[in-house]
Design a protein around this motif. Structure first.
Motif, PDB file in Angstrom:
ATOM      1  N   GLY A 164      -9.510   0.121 -10.868  1.00 44.07           N
ATOM      2  CA  GLY A 164      -8.556   0.922 -11.599  1.00 44.07           C
ATOM      3  C   GLY A 164      -7.461   1.580 -10.799  1.00 44.07           C
ATOM      4  N   ALA A 165      -7.411   1.350  -9.478  1.00 41.21           N
ATOM      5  CA  ALA A 165      -6.345   1.954  -8.679  1.00 41.21           C
ATOM      6  C   ALA A 165      -4.980   1.500  -9.186  1.00 41.21           C
ATOM      7  CB  ALA A 165      -6.494   1.573  -7.213  1.00 41.21           C
ATOM      8  N   ASP A 166      -4.026   2.416  -9.158  1.00 42.45           N
ATOM      9  CA  ASP A 166      -2.653   2.098  -9.550  1.00 42.45           C
ATOM     10  C   ASP A 166      -1.827   1.630  -8.369  1.00 42.45           C
ATOM     11  OD1 ASP A 166      -2.783   3.235 -12.378  1.00 42.45           O
ATOM     12  OD2 ASP A 166      -3.383   4.971 -11.178  1.00 42.45           O
ATOM     13  N   ARG A 167      -2.123   2.218  -7.202  1.00 47.67           N
ATOM     14  CA  ARG A 167      -1.405   1.881  -5.980  1.00 47.67           C
ATOM     15  C   ARG A 167      -2.387   1.866  -4.815  1.00 47.67           C
ATOM     16  NH1 ARG A 167       4.433   5.128  -5.795  1.00 47.67           N
ATOM     17  NH2 ARG A 167       5.091   4.648  -7.930  1.00 47.67           N
ATOM     18  N   VAL A 168      -1.949   1.322  -3.708  1.00 45.65           N
ATOM     19  CA  VAL A 168      -2.623   1.492  -2.429  1.00 45.65           C
ATOM     20  C   VAL A 168      -1.608   2.049  -1.440  1.00 45.65           C
ATOM     21  CG1 VAL A 168      -4.370  -0.290  -2.766  1.00 45.65           C
ATOM     22  CG2 VAL A 168      -2.158  -0.905  -1.753  1.00 45.65           C
ATOM     23  N   GLU A 169      -2.095   2.866  -0.521  1.00 45.23           N
ATOM     24  CA  GLU A 169      -1.269   3.332   0.590  1.00 45.23           C
ATOM     25  C   GLU A 169      -1.757   2.644   1.847  1.00 45.23           C
ATOM     26  OE1 GLU A 169      -0.356   7.292   3.288  1.00 45.23           O
ATOM     27  OE2 GLU A 169      -0.744   7.565   1.142  1.00 45.23           O
ATOM     28  N   LEU A 170      -0.933   1.792   2.409  1.00 43.65           N
ATOM     29  CA  LEU A 170      -1.311   1.086   3.626  1.00 43.65           C
ATOM     30  C   LEU A 170      -1.315   2.059   4.804  1.00 43.65           C
ATOM     31  CD1 LEU A 170       0.658  -2.280   3.341  1.00 43.65           C
ATOM     32  CD2 LEU A 170      -1.720  -1.808   2.703  1.00 43.65           C
ATOM     33  N   TYR A 171      -2.424   2.065   5.525  1.00 41.99           N
ATOM     34  CA  TYR A 171      -2.606   2.926   6.695  1.00 41.99           C
ATOM     35  C   TYR A 171      -1.859   2.302   7.873  1.00 41.99           C
ATOM     36  CZ  TYR A 171      -5.305   4.936  10.625  1.00 41.99           C
ATOM     37  OH  TYR A 171      -5.696   5.534  11.796  1.00 41.99           O
ATOM     38  N   THR A 172      -0.829   2.994   8.354  1.00 42.69           N
ATOM     39  CA  THR A 172       0.130   2.371   9.270  1.00 42.69           C
ATOM     40  C   THR A 172       0.004   2.808  10.729  1.00 42.69           C
ATOM     41  OG1 THR A 172       1.742   4.044   8.554  1.00 42.69           O
ATOM     42  CG2 THR A 172       1.860   1.872   7.501  1.00 42.69           C
ATOM     43  N   GLU A 173      -1.074   3.485  11.094  1.00 39.56           N
ATOM     44  CA  GLU A 173      -1.186   3.916  12.492  1.00 39.56           C
ATOM     45  C   GLU A 173      -1.193   2.726  13.454  1.00 39.56           C
ATOM     46  OE1 GLU A 173      -3.919   6.564  15.563  1.00 39.56           O
ATOM     47  OE2 GLU A 173      -4.605   6.267  13.504  1.00 39.56           O
ATOM     48  N   ALA A 174      -1.919   1.664  13.117  1.00 35.73           N
ATOM     49  CA  ALA A 174      -1.958   0.501  14.013  1.00 35.73           C
ATOM     50  C   ALA A 174      -0.565  -0.071  14.218  1.00 35.73           C
ATOM     51  CB  ALA A 174      -2.901  -0.559  13.437  1.00 35.73           C
ATOM     52  N   TYR A 175       0.215  -0.121  13.141  1.00 36.61           N
ATOM     53  CA  TYR A 175       1.590  -0.599  13.259  1.00 36.61           C
ATOM     54  C   TYR A 175       2.399   0.313  14.177  1.00 36.61           C
ATOM     55  CZ  TYR A 175       6.547  -0.700  12.270  1.00 36.61           C
ATOM     56  OH  TYR A 175       7.914  -0.714  12.428  1.00 36.61           O
ATOM     57  N   ALA A 176       2.279   1.629  13.980  1.00 35.23           N
ATOM     58  CA  ALA A 176       3.074   2.566  14.767  1.00 35.23           C
ATOM     59  C   ALA A 176       2.739   2.471  16.251  1.00 35.23           C
ATOM     60  CB  ALA A 176       2.848   3.988  14.256  1.00 35.23           C
ATOM     61  N   GLY A 206      -1.165  -6.598  -8.892  1.00 31.73           N
ATOM     62  CA  GLY A 206      -0.651  -5.634  -9.862  1.00 31.73           C
ATOM     63  C   GLY A 206      -0.661  -4.203  -9.378  1.00 31.73           C
ATOM     64  N   LEU A 207      -0.783  -4.010  -8.069  1.00 34.32           N
ATOM     65  CA  LEU A 207      -0.795  -2.673  -7.485  1.00 34.32           C
ATOM     66  C   LEU A 207       0.598  -2.269  -7.020  1.00 34.32           C
ATOM     67  CD1 LEU A 207      -3.971  -3.175  -5.304  1.00 34.32           C
ATOM     68  CD2 LEU A 207      -3.795  -1.450  -7.114  1.00 34.32           C
ATOM     69  N   GLY A 208       0.916  -0.983  -7.163  1.00 35.54           N
ATOM     70  CA  GLY A 208       2.070  -0.428  -6.485  1.00 35.54           C
ATOM     71  C   GLY A 208       1.727  -0.208  -5.023  1.00 35.54           C
ATOM     72  N   LEU A 209       2.755  -0.080  -4.198  1.00 30.22           N
ATOM     73  CA  LEU A 209       2.540  -0.066  -2.752  1.00 30.22           C
ATOM     74  C   LEU A 209       3.178   1.167  -2.121  1.00 30.22           C
ATOM     75  CD1 LEU A 209       1.362  -1.856  -0.474  1.00 30.22           C
ATOM     76  CD2 LEU A 209       3.647  -2.853  -0.249  1.00 30.22           C
ATOM     77  N   ASN A 210       2.350   1.958  -1.439  1.00 33.13           N
ATOM     78  CA  ASN A 210       2.798   3.069  -0.622  1.00 33.13           C
ATOM     79  C   ASN A 210       2.425   2.790   0.828  1.00 33.13           C
ATOM     80  OD1 ASN A 210       3.507   4.294  -3.047  1.00 33.13           O
ATOM     81  ND2 ASN A 210       1.713   5.622  -3.091  1.00 33.13           N
ATOM     82  N   ALA A 211       2.916   3.609   1.746  1.00 32.86           N
ATOM     83  CA  ALA A 211       2.564   3.445   3.157  1.00 32.86           C
ATOM     84  C   ALA A 211       2.682   4.791   3.849  1.00 32.86           C
ATOM     85  CB  ALA A 211       3.468   2.418   3.836  1.00 32.86           C
ATOM     86  N   GLY A 212       1.860   4.966   4.887  1.00 39.78           N
ATOM     87  CA  GLY A 212       1.970   6.197   5.637  1.00 39.78           C
ATOM     88  C   GLY A 212       0.979   6.314   6.772  1.00 39.78           C
ATOM     89  N   HIS A 213       1.330   7.093   7.741  1.00 46.94           N
ATOM     90  CA  HIS A 213       0.584   7.523   8.918  1.00 46.94           C
ATOM     91  C   HIS A 213       1.306   7.069  10.173  1.00 46.94           C
ATOM     92  CE1 HIS A 213      -2.696   9.011  11.387  1.00 46.94           C
ATOM     93  NE2 HIS A 213      -3.223   9.516  10.284  1.00 46.94           N
ATOM     94  N   ASP A 214       1.883   8.048  10.873  1.00 42.66           N
ATOM     95  CA  ASP A 214       2.605   7.847  12.126  1.00 42.66           C
ATOM     96  C   ASP A 214       3.892   7.050  11.982  1.00 42.66           C
ATOM     97  OD1 ASP A 214       0.728   9.369  13.386  1.00 42.66           O
ATOM     98  OD2 ASP A 214      -0.339   7.704  14.316  1.00 42.66           O
TER      99      ASP A 214
END
Length: 265
Positions: A164-176, A206-214
């Motif tokens: 039932g999640a509407d979005r996911v927030e990709l954890y971006t520390e590894a990228y940073a 069908g998920l919206g996409l957020n991102a964050g961390h560093d």
């Protein structure tokens, strides 16, 4: 005057939204028995500068954002009906009581432990799904969108949508970390490809996409150029650190410029 127009930026439409995380403002305030710096004043400055959202991550020990901050910001944002209020946290700790009381636009579920200084991993799906689904359903009944904090694993996106999640927030520390150490290398390109694949899987599910961390001014544009469909980034630590040099207003505007550059031809 619209600050985006004043800085030569287009108003937000298809571009990624910037949500300013105010935890570090509260952390500084809490080192003294004073009311400065003010979390609500920082929110006003960020919004006047063009930010499209405010994020807080209250933890059970209230070491930075406190319960009254969550309430004060909810009251402030009644005058900003177009601004998104995002409350992050572990739904098995203190998050759900605040969601029930405040009913923010978005609740971001984060699997952090009580003793963690900051988030360092996403949910494990489908293993965590049975516990999360009733809380996601409850948020929906309250009119609150749910985003799950997730590692960039394409195979986890269908299970996230299934509970039932509407979005996911990709954890971006590894990228940073990779961007700072090895931008331009094949290894960094491979990591970015993993994020892009996870983003594509999320969108297909069908998920919206957020991102964050560093995320910061050095790496944000490159990330948004490489990873499709990011609706929102929430940025706190780097943004507040930059504000010590540039001022909060100019810092928010510069992050918006980074976002704008990502969509430029």
């Amino acid at each position: 005057m619209n600050p985006l127009i004043a800085t030569g930026l287009p108003s937000h439409g298809a571009m990624t939204a910037l949500s300013v995380n105010l935890n570090k403002v509260a952390l500084l305030r809490n080192t003294r028995t004073l009311t400065i710096p003010s979390v609500t004043h920082a929110a006003r400055l960020a919004l006047d500068a063009g930010a499209q959202g405010i994020t807080v991550h209250p933890r059970p020990d209230q070491r930075h954002i406190r319960t009254h901050d969550v309430r004060d910001l909810a009251a402030l944002l009644k005058a900003w009906p177009h601004i998104e209020y995002n409350i992050e946290g572990n739904p098995f700790h203190n998050l759900m009581d605040l969601v029930r009381e405040v009913r923010p636009h978005q609740a971001t579920f984060v699997p952090d432990s009580v003793e963690q200084s900051t988030s360092d991993h996403g949910w494990t799906l489908p293993e965590d799904g049975e516990r999360l689904k009733p809380l996601i359903d409850e948020c929906h009944a309250l009119g609150v969108r749910v985003s799950l904090f997730m590692d960039p694993l394409p195979e986890a996106m269908v299970p996230a949508r299934a509970i039932g999640a509407d979005r996911v927030e990709l954890y971006t520390e590894a990228y940073a970390r990779s961007h700072a150490a090895s931008a331009g290398t094949p290894q960094h390109a491979a990591l970015l490809a993993c994020y892009a694949a996870a983003a594509g899987a999320a969108l297909c599910a069908g998920l919206g996409l957020n991102a964050g961390h560093d995320l910061n001014r050095d790496n944000l544009t490159d990330f948004l150029r490489a990873v499709p469909g990011v609706r929102e980034v929430s940025i706190g630590h780097a943004l507040i650190a930059d504000a010590l040099e540039l001022g909060l207003t100019e810092t928010v505007r510069d992050y918006l410029r980074c976002i704008h550059r990502a969509s430029a031809p």
